[in-house]
Design a protein around this motif. Structure first.
Motif, mmCIF file in Angstrom:
data_model
loop_
_atom_site.group_PDB
_atom_site.id
_atom_site.type_symbol
_atom_site.label_atom_id
_atom_site.label_comp_id
_atom_site.label_asym_id
_atom_site.label_seq_id
_atom_site.Cartn_x
_atom_site.Cartn_y
_atom_site.Cartn_z
ATOM 1 N N LEU A 1 -41.360 25.772 4.596
ATOM 2 C CA LEU A 1 -41.199 26.573 5.773
ATOM 3 C C LEU A 1 -39.664 26.764 6.053
ATOM 4 C CD1 LEU A 1 -44.137 24.650 7.859
ATOM 5 C CD2 LEU A 1 -44.152 26.592 6.486
ATOM 6 N N PRO A 2 -39.690 27.759 7.012
ATOM 7 C CA PRO A 2 -38.424 27.937 7.458
ATOM 8 C C PRO A 2 -37.787 26.594 8.148
ATOM 9 C CG PRO A 2 -39.912 29.589 8.563
ATOM 10 C CD PRO A 2 -40.662 28.608 7.889
ATOM 11 N N PHE A 3 -36.361 26.567 8.072
ATOM 12 C CA PHE A 3 -35.543 25.196 8.457
ATOM 13 C C PHE A 3 -36.186 24.415 9.612
ATOM 14 C CE2 PHE A 3 -31.438 27.758 6.997
ATOM 15 C CZ PHE A 3 -31.540 27.288 5.866
ATOM 16 N N ALA A 4 -36.308 23.123 9.118
ATOM 17 C CA ALA A 4 -36.586 22.347 10.063
ATOM 18 C C ALA A 4 -35.270 21.895 11.002
ATOM 19 C CB ALA A 4 -37.010 20.840 9.445
ATOM 20 N N GLN A 5 -35.309 21.285 12.228
ATOM 21 C CA GLN A 5 -34.320 20.848 12.837
ATOM 22 C C GLN A 5 -33.544 19.674 12.042
ATOM 23 O OE1 GLN A 5 -32.858 22.157 15.576
ATOM 24 N NE2 GLN A 5 -34.367 23.786 15.363
ATOM 25 N N ALA A 6 -34.180 19.025 11.607
ATOM 26 C CA ALA A 6 -33.634 17.793 10.635
ATOM 27 C C ALA A 6 -32.719 18.262 9.694
ATOM 28 C CB ALA A 6 -34.497 16.933 10.173
ATOM 29 N N GLU A 7 -33.002 19.564 8.944
ATOM 30 C CA GLU A 7 -32.378 20.177 8.161
ATOM 31 C C GLU A 7 -31.069 20.958 8.530
ATOM 32 O OE1 GLU A 7 -35.457 21.182 4.559
ATOM 33 O OE2 GLU A 7 -35.452 22.629 6.307
ATOM 34 N N ILE A 8 -31.195 21.576 9.739
ATOM 35 C CA ILE A 8 -30.098 22.315 10.281
ATOM 36 C C ILE A 8 -29.073 21.452 10.820
ATOM 37 C CG2 ILE A 8 -29.325 23.746 12.377
ATOM 38 C CD1 ILE A 8 -32.331 24.778 12.070
ATOM 39 N N ARG A 9 -29.469 20.054 11.153
ATOM 40 C CA ARG A 9 -28.527 19.210 11.829
ATOM 41 C C ARG A 9 -28.151 18.229 10.601
ATOM 42 N NH1 ARG A 9 -29.037 19.290 17.544
ATOM 43 N NH2 ARG A 9 -30.423 21.157 18.109
ATOM 44 N N SER A 10 -28.615 18.108 9.722
ATOM 45 C CA SER A 10 -28.305 17.141 8.460
ATOM 46 C C SER A 10 -28.701 15.829 8.910
ATOM 47 C CB SER A 10 -26.823 17.088 8.041
ATOM 48 O OG SER A 10 -26.596 18.533 7.665
ATOM 49 N N THR A 11 -29.847 15.460 9.545
ATOM 50 C CA THR A 11 -30.384 14.102 10.131
ATOM 51 C C THR A 11 -31.249 13.777 9.175
ATOM 52 O OG1 THR A 11 -31.922 15.263 11.642
ATOM 53 C CG2 THR A 11 -29.682 14.427 12.523
#
Length: 416
Positions: free
Chosen positions: A134-144
Motif C-alpha cells: 500500500l502507499p507509505f505507512a507512517q513507520a516507513e516515512i519516519r523510519s520507525t
C-alpha cells in the motif's frame, strides 16, 4: 549547473518479505494501488539475471497480449510490471513454472487484485505468494520499527514516548495520506490536483483492464458517494439509488473499485454465541489523503468539525494497521464488531490462534469509560482469547481503563 543529489529511497518494510518469498516460491506477486511504489520496489530485484518488463509500455503490452506463450518462452527469470494489463500471461507463466519449478522465476506487480480473480488464483495456487504493498505507512516515512501488532500480540502494553503526534500535526498527516507523489508536493492544492488526476486515470484506463461495464461514466460519481459514506456500514441500495443504479449493479461496481485498491470493505466479526451482531461489512478507503480530496476536506475545516474528521481518521487507522500487518510474520484477519444496539468496536484483529486485539478510534482528545463499552462486551465474549483493547485517540499519553484496556495516542501506530 550542478545536479541536485537524488532523494534517498524510503525503505519499504515488505522488501525482506519479497526477498524471502523469491527464495522459496516460483511466482511472487506484489499487489497494491497504482503509484504506491510497486515499480520502485520491483526494480530493486531486476538485473542482468532477472529482466524487467513493464506492460505500461505499448509495444511490450502488444507482444504479451498477441502471443503470451511466445512472450514467456525462453524467459528464465523476469520482473513483469502491471501484469493485470495482460491477464493472458498468467496461464503461460503457470505452464512455464510447471516445467521449471526453480524458486523466484517471476516477480509480478499488479494494480488490480488478481488474487481475487478465481481463474488466476486457481491457476497459480501453490505456485504464487502474494505480498501487499500500500502507499507509505507512517513507520516507513519516519523510519520507525512499525512493530505495534507484533508487540500487542506478544502481550505488551502500549507505550507513549516523547514523540507522540496529536492536534494539528495529526490532522496534517491524515489529510496528506501516503502516496509517494503526494508527499513530494508541498502545497495542499498541488496534492489535491495530483490525486484528482490519479483517480481520473484509474477510472478511465485501469477499470477497462479488469472489467467490462456499461456505465463507466457513473464510477466517478459513485466514488464521491462512497467517500461520503466512509466509515459507515455498506448499503448497496443506498449507493445505487444516488446514481439511478440497481443494488446489484452498485455492488458490482463497488467490487471493481475494491479490486483497484481504492476502497476496502471490512467484514463483520462473527460469533455463534451472539445473535444480535450486525452482519454487514463496513466501508473504508485505503488512503486517507485520497478520501480527503474526494470529500474536499481541508485541515482548517476539519479542525472545527471533529465528527467529519472521525470518518477520515478511521480509514487512516485501518489502512495503517493493514500496512503493519503486511510485514508482520503473523497471519492476521480484520473485521468490525457491531451489535443491533449499536455497541461497536471499529477494528477486531485476530490471529490464527483466535486471539483478539480490539481497537476503537476516536478523533477527540477526551476518552470516557463509556467509550470502552463495545471493547468490554468483546472481552466478555471471547474471554482468555482477548489480548488487548485500545481506544486510540488524539492525545499524547496512555491511560488505563481496566484490565487489558487502555486509551493510547494514535501515534503508537508508528512509535512502537
Amino acid at each position: 549547473m550542478d545536479k541536485l543529489p537524488p532523494k534517498p529511497l524510503i525503505d519499504r518494510k515488505v522488501c525482506p518479505i519479497v526477498e524471502t518469498a523469491l527464495a522459496d516460491t516460483r511466482v511472487v506477486l506484489v499487489a497494491g494501488p497504482r503509484q504506491a511504489g510497486k515499480t520502485t520496489l520491483a526494480r530493486q530485484f531486476a538485473g542482468p539475471d532477472r529482466t524487467y518488463f513493464t506492460l505500461d509500455d505499448a509495444g511490450t503490452l502488444d507482444a504479451a497480449k498477441t502471443d503470451p506463450v511466445g512472450f514467456i518462452r525462453g524467459i528464465n527469470r523476469a520482473v513483469i510490471d502491471e501484469v493485470q494489463r495482460a491477464p493472458e500471461l498468467i496461464l503461460a507463466i503457470k505452464e512455464s513454472v510447471d516445467r521449471n519449478d526453480t524458486p523466484g522465476r517471476f516477480l509480478l506487480t499488479g494494480s488490480a487484485n488478481l488474487a481475487t480473480v478465481p481463474a488466476i488464483a486457481d491457476s497459480l495456487a501453490g505456485r504464487m505468494a502474494v505480498v501487499s504493498l500500500l502507499p507509505f505507512a507512517q513507520a516507513e516515512i519516519r523510519s520507525t520499527p512499525g512493530r505495534l501488532l507484533d508487540r500487542l500480540f506478544a502481550g505488551e502494553e502500549p507505550v507513549a514516548d516523547g514523540n507522540a503526534v496529536f492536534g494539528s500535526d495529526l490532522l496534517n498527516i491524515v489529510v496528506r495520506g501516503g502516496y509517494p507523489e503526494v508527499l513530494r508536493r508541498t502545497t495542499p492544492a498541488r496534492r489535491v490536483a495530483w490525486l484528482e488526476d490519479y483517480v481520473a486515470l484509474i477510472l478511465d484506463r485501469d477499470v477497462r483492464d479488469i472489467a467490462n461495464i456499461d456505465q463507466l461514466d457513473r464510477l466517478p460519481r459513485l466514488l464521491d458517494v462512497l467517500a461520503e459514506h466512509a466509515g459507515q456500514l455498506v448499503n448497496h441500495s443506498s449507493f445505487g439509488a444516488a446514481l439511478g443504479l440497481s443494488s446489484v449493479t452498485a455492488q458490482k461496481y463497488l467490487a471493481i473499485l475494491e479490486r483497484l485498491f481504492l476502497v476496502k470493505t471490512l467484514p463483520p466479526w462473527s460469533n455463534n454465541r451472539l445473535s444480535r451482531l450486525i452482519k454487514t461489512p463496513k466501508l473504508h478507503f485505503l488512503d486517507s489523503g485520497l478520501l480527503a480530496a474526494l470529500r474536499e476536506d481541508e485541515v482548517d475545516a476539519l479542525r472545527d468539525n471533529r465528527t467529519r474528521f472521525g470518518a477520515l481518521l478511521e480509514s487512516f487507522v485501518f489502512s495503517e494497521f493493514l500496512k503493519l500487518a503486511s510485514w508482520s510474520e503473523r497471519r492476521l484477519t480484520f473485521s468490525h464488531y457491531r451489535t443491533k444496539d449499536k455497541d461497536e468496536v471499529d477494528l477486531v484483529i485476530e490471529d490464527r490462534r483466535g486471539r483478539i486485539v480490539g481497537v476503537e478510534i476516536k478523533a477527540s482528545a477526551t476518552v470516557r469509560a463509556d467509550d470502552f463499552r463495545g471493547l468490554r462486551q468483546l472481552q466478555a465474549t471471547v474471554g482468555d482469547r482477548f489480548i488487548r483493547g485500545l481506544v486510540l485517540h488524539d492525545h499524547d499519553r496512555v491511560t488505563p481503563f481496566g484490565e487489558k484496556l487502555q486509551a493510547a495516542p494514535l501515534s503508537v501506530l508508528w512509535t512502537m
